[in-house]
Design a protein around this motif. Structure first.
Motif, short mmCIF file in Angstrom:
data_model
loop_
_atom_site.label_atom_id
_atom_site.label_comp_id
_atom_site.label_asym_id
_atom_site.label_seq_id
_atom_site.Cartn_x
_atom_site.Cartn_y
_atom_site.Cartn_z
N GLU A 175 31.85 27.52 19.14
CA GLU A 175 30.88 28.20 18.27
C GLU A 175 29.98 27.12 17.66
N ARG A 190 27.95 27.31 15.13
CA ARG A 190 27.84 27.29 13.66
C ARG A 190 29.17 26.87 13.01
N GLY A 200 28.84 35.17 14.13
CA GLY A 200 27.47 35.32 14.65
C GLY A 200 26.59 36.11 13.70
N ARG A 201 25.91 37.12 14.25
CA ARG A 201 25.00 37.91 13.40
C ARG A 201 25.77 38.77 12.40
N HIS A 223 26.59 45.45 7.36
CA HIS A 223 26.98 45.95 8.68
C HIS A 223 27.87 47.17 8.49
N ILE A 224 27.52 48.24 9.16
CA ILE A 224 28.36 49.43 9.08
C ILE A 224 28.80 49.84 10.49
N VAL A 247 27.65 24.73 22.96
CA VAL A 247 27.66 24.39 24.39
C VAL A 247 26.21 24.12 24.77
N ARG A 284 19.22 32.48 24.02
CA ARG A 284 19.71 31.13 24.30
C ARG A 284 20.02 30.91 25.78
N ASP A 296 26.06 41.43 23.04
CA ASP A 296 25.59 42.81 22.82
C ASP A 296 24.44 43.21 23.74
N MET A 328 28.00 46.02 16.84
CA MET A 328 29.29 45.31 16.89
C MET A 328 30.20 45.96 17.94
C1 FAD Z 1 20.47 42.06 10.13
C2 FAD Z 1 21.40 42.73 11.10
C3 FAD Z 1 22.01 43.92 10.77
C4 FAD Z 1 22.87 44.54 11.68
N1 FAD Z 1 23.52 45.68 11.32
C5 FAD Z 1 24.46 46.19 12.15
C6 FAD Z 1 25.27 47.28 11.74
O1 FAD Z 1 25.14 47.81 10.63
N2 FAD Z 1 26.20 47.75 12.62
C7 FAD Z 1 26.40 47.19 13.84
O2 FAD Z 1 27.28 47.64 14.58
N3 FAD Z 1 25.63 46.15 14.26
C8 FAD Z 1 24.68 45.64 13.46
N4 FAD Z 1 23.93 44.58 13.86
C9 FAD Z 1 24.08 44.09 15.25
C10 FAD Z 1 25.31 43.18 15.40
O3 FAD Z 1 25.32 42.19 14.40
C11 FAD Z 1 25.24 42.50 16.75
O4 FAD Z 1 25.02 43.47 17.76
C12 FAD Z 1 26.53 41.75 17.09
O5 FAD Z 1 26.97 40.97 16.02
C13 FAD Z 1 26.25 40.89 18.30
O6 FAD Z 1 27.38 40.13 18.60
P1 FAD Z 1 27.30 39.07 19.78
O7 FAD Z 1 28.63 38.40 19.81
O8 FAD Z 1 26.80 39.71 21.02
O9 FAD Z 1 26.15 38.04 19.35
P2 FAD Z 1 26.07 37.08 18.09
O10 FAD Z 1 26.65 37.75 16.91
O11 FAD Z 1 24.67 36.63 18.01
O12 FAD Z 1 27.02 35.89 18.47
C14 FAD Z 1 26.63 34.84 19.29
C15 FAD Z 1 27.30 33.59 18.79
O13 FAD Z 1 26.96 32.52 19.64
C16 FAD Z 1 26.75 31.37 18.85
N5 FAD Z 1 25.97 30.43 19.67
C17 FAD Z 1 24.65 30.45 19.91
N6 FAD Z 1 24.33 29.44 20.75
C18 FAD Z 1 25.49 28.80 21.04
C19 FAD Z 1 25.82 27.70 21.85
N7 FAD Z 1 24.90 27.04 22.57
N8 FAD Z 1 27.12 27.29 21.91
C20 FAD Z 1 28.09 27.92 21.21
N9 FAD Z 1 27.82 28.99 20.42
C21 FAD Z 1 26.54 29.43 20.35
C22 FAD Z 1 26.06 31.90 17.62
O14 FAD Z 1 26.16 30.99 16.55
C23 FAD Z 1 26.83 33.19 17.39
O15 FAD Z 1 27.95 32.99 16.57
C24 FAD Z 1 23.06 43.97 12.97
C25 FAD Z 1 22.43 42.78 13.30
C26 FAD Z 1 21.61 42.15 12.38
C27 FAD Z 1 20.96 40.85 12.76
#
Ligand code: FAD
Length: 428
Positions: free
Chosen positions: A18, A20, A25-26, A47-48, A223, A256, A388, A398
């Motif tokens: 990771e 961060r 993540g988000r 986030h809900i 990475v 990315r 996602d 999520m």
């Molecule tokens: C403001 C906001 C509000 C939201 N509200 C909701 C909600 O109410 N309900 C809901 O279900 N969803 C909500 N979402 C959507 C939800 O947050 C995302 O769909 C979900 O978290 C995506 O998960 P992910 O693992 O695909 O991506 P991410 O959460 O983006 O995770 C990717 C991870 O990869 C890491 N990363 C990036 N580059 C590298 C690298 N080179 N090497 C290693 N690690 C790396 C990042 O730091 C991050 O931790 C919201 C999103 C946002 C931004």
């Protein structure tokens, strides 16, 4: 995290990189003033989830944090002026369980309610049968179903825009219909809204992630690239070190990919993104006793009561019109609008405010995008995709992210000759 958790469960030794200093993540939280001891921890944005997010809830269960999600049976709506409405389940069996409270909603005229009920019956009939739902927008579908403007503005907009983070005129109908089918016409409890009762970051714990298995979490470890040769990843590089494994799962955000995995040809420019703006407001006194509410007819779409009615989190999905505004302008607009719904907030003093603009909150689920989302398996034999934006069967949420991780874990198991299923089918 979901891929790591599933693979550890299946007996794989997993190393999670990771970039961060924290997991999530988000969907994460951080101290409001970084580095300050005891600083208040806030969510990146509210986030809900809904009770129909089966994989996400199962993931929380496996992490031992399911009891940290508080569920609400009531959905509150407020009109400018403050008149409340409540949507909640009654005694009738599904798909009529919400009908009683829906008929009593004061903010919609009876003609609009009849039209909405007809359209919901259309969802029931069309879902799974109609093949062009990814080619037309949600608004086109609503117009096809003769929805009056008031129903679109006061019902379909508030219900769908935040669920799929896109405007009705831009989002593909398939995503809207999926939410409606699962949340409102599925199991009677499916629509219930889950709100984490702790900061999001407290939900994720590396030890819980491993279960009884092996997951090593490496924070602050981006990475930088995957070395691909002979159709296989040979190693991954992080902080100048090479890491070799039998199988690699990339859960990078779509933007990315171009930089870290150019071999797969995923171009950031080919994807549109939709922003979400979160506005945290702290008042000197309690300004509401409602846990949350959808705010009708204004820019601010929802507020969430973060505890004692003094700290509110306001959310605007698909918030393109706010992206250009400065912090002060956004706080000013939020205060002005909130006072129309919660008059006490207009009289209260604002103690502090914090604005988070996530410009690339999620990919924009426009028509045609579904076909572009890649599956977990790639043309590189030992590399699998999660995230996602991949083809999880859900919009960018999520639940979609956890589903994608579980699908990637299933694909790894298949490649390793192990037969395992991690994905829980949607509760229809
Ligand atoms: C403001 C906001 C509000 C939201 N509200 C909701 C909600 O109410 N309900 C809901 O279900 N969803 C909500 N979402 C959507 C939800 O947050 C995302 O769909 C979900 O978290 C995506 O998960 P992910 O693992 O695909 O991506 P991410 O959460 O983006 O995770 C990717 C991870 O990869 C890491 N990363 C990036 N580059 C590298 C690298 N080179 N090497 C290693 N690690 C790396 C990042 O730091 C991050 O931790 C919201 C999103 C946002 C931004």
């Amino acid at each position: 995290m979901a891929a790591a958790q599933s693979l550890a469960e299946a007996g794989f030794r997993v190393t999670l990189f990771e970039s961060r200093p924290f997991l999530g993540g988000r969907a994460s939280s951080y101290p409001l003033r970084e580095g300050e001891e005891g600083a208040e921890v806030i969510d990146n944005c509210q986030h809900i989830l809904l009770r129909c997010c089966s994989n996400l809830l199962d993931f929380y269960r496996k992490l031992g944090v399911e009891d940290k999600i508080r569920f609400y049976r009531e959905f509150y709506f407020l009109e400018p002026g403050g008149r409340p409405s409540v949507l909640s389940r009654g005694r009738l069996p599904r798909p009529f369980h919400l009908l009683g409270s829906f008929c009593r909603l004061p903010f919609l005229p009876p003609e609009a309610k009849v039209k909405i009920a007809e359209a919901l019956a259309g969802v029931w009939k069309e879902w799974g049968k109609r093949k062009d739902l990814d080619r037309l927008t949600m608004l086109e579908w609503l117009r096809e179903n003769r929805q009056p403007e008031e129903a679109i503005r006061r019902f379909w907009g508030p219900v769908l825009v935040s669920a799929i983070n896109e405007n009705l005129e831009d989002a593909a109908a398939v995503h809207g219909l999926q939410v409606l089918r699962l949340a409102f016409l599925g199991r009677a409890s499916a629509y219930e809204m889950g709100v984490p009762s702790v900061p999001l970051g407290e939900l994720y714990d590396p030890v819980a992630l491993a279960g009884g298995g092996e997951v090593e979490v490496k924070l602050r470890s981006p990475v930088e690239r995957f070395a691909v040769a002979d159709g296989k990843v040979q190693w991954a590089e992080s902080r100048g070190e090479r890491w070799e494994a039998d199988y690699y799962v990339s859960a990078l955000p779509v933007e990315r990919m171009e930089q870290v995995l150019p071999e797969l040809g995923v171009r950031t420019l080919d994807w549109d993104f939709s922003p979400i703006t979160g506005i945290h407001l702290w008042f000197d006194r309690e300004v509401t006793d409602l846990p949350h509410a959808a705010l009708l007819d204004r820019t601010i779409q929802w507020f969430f009561n973060k505890g004692d009615g003094r700290y509110l989190m306001l959310v605007v999905s698909a918030s393109r019109e706010l992206v250009e505004l400065g912090r002060e302008e956004i706080v000013e607009l939020a205060r002005r609008e909130l006072a129309e719904f919660l008059p006490e907030s207009g009289r209260a003093e604002l103690v502090k405010a914090h604005v988070v603009k996530e410009v690339r909150a999620t990919f924009s689920p426009v028509p045609g995008v579904e076909a572009r989302r890649p599956a977990a398996k790639t043309e590189i034999s030992n590399l699998f995709l999660a995230g996602d934006w991949t083809r999880s069967g859900w919009p960018a949420t999520m639940e979609g992210a956890v589903r994608s991780g579980r699908l990637a874990a299933e694909a790894v198991c298949e490649a390793a000759g192990v037969s395992r299923r991690f994905l829980i089918p949607d509760p229809i």
